[in-house]
Scaffold this active site. Structure first.
Site, PDB file in Angstrom:
ATOM      1  N   CYS A  33       0.827  -1.215   0.000  1.00  0.00           N
ATOM      2  CA  CYS A  33       0.000   0.000   0.000  1.00  0.00           C
ATOM      3  C   CYS A  33       0.857   1.259   0.000  1.00  0.00           C
ATOM      4  O   CYS A  33       0.350   2.357  -0.188  1.00  0.00           O
ATOM      5  CB  CYS A  33      -0.953   0.015   1.186  1.00  0.00           C
ATOM      6  SG  CYS A  33      -0.121   0.027   2.781  1.00  0.00           S
ATOM      7  N   CYS A 103      -2.945  -3.328   8.461  1.00  0.00           N
ATOM      8  CA  CYS A 103      -2.515  -1.984   8.852  1.00  0.00           C
ATOM      9  C   CYS A 103      -2.036  -1.973  10.298  1.00  0.00           C
ATOM     10  O   CYS A 103      -1.116  -1.241  10.653  1.00  0.00           O
ATOM     11  CB  CYS A 103      -3.653  -0.985   8.690  1.00  0.00           C
ATOM     12  SG  CYS A 103      -4.491  -1.114   7.103  1.00  0.00           S
TER      13      CYS A 103
END
Ligand code: FES
Length: 146
Positions: A33, A103
């Site tokens: 990402c 995350c």
């Protein structure tokens, strides 16, 4: 999709910033990402984390999990901090959507990287701490639940 606690920590993140002359600094990224996390730890002579700050170039879930992670490790010893897993952080936030689980790894790994840096600077070995990866992408495959 996000819990109230996630929204709160995203909108009012705790412990954002940097620590000058920190005892340990760790930076990790997620190549997939493109997000980056940096953690600063201020550790006293009793190996207690007196202060912790983070900076991120990351998504909302990364901000919220890092914010919560800093709250959880503050005031803890380095060994207690080592036990603060991304799962513990997610539980403290009342959960994260499955696609955002990776995350939370950014925060965990950044803390480990900062502890590693601290140990190297002080010539000590922290039992149970493995050399952190600078990119968490390799771990991610097992963690994601698409
Ligand atoms: Fe990259 Fe959340 S999408 S850390």
């Amino acid at each position: 999709m996000y819990t109230e606690k996630v929204m709160d920590h995203f909108q009012n993140p705790r412990n954002v910033g940097e620590i000058e002359g920190a005892s340990g600094v760790g930076t990790v990224g997620n190549a997939k990402c493109g997000d980056i996390m940096r953690m600063y730890l201020d550790i006293d002579e009793n190996q207690v984390i007196q202060d912790v700050k983070f900076k991120t170039f990351g998504c909302g879930a990364a901000v919220a999990t890092s914010s919560m992670a800093t709250e959880l490790v503050k005031g803890k010893t380095i060994y207690e901090a080592l036990k603060v897993t991304n799962k513990a952080v997610m539980e403290a936030l009342d959960g994260l959507p499955p696609v955002k689980v990776h995350c939370s790894l950014l925060a965990e790994e950044a803390i480990h990287a900062a502890l590693w840096d601290y140990a190297e600077k002080h010539g000590i070995k922290i039992e149970g701490l493995e050399k952190p990866k600078s990119d968490i992408h390799e771990d991610e495959e097992e963690e994601e639940e698409y």
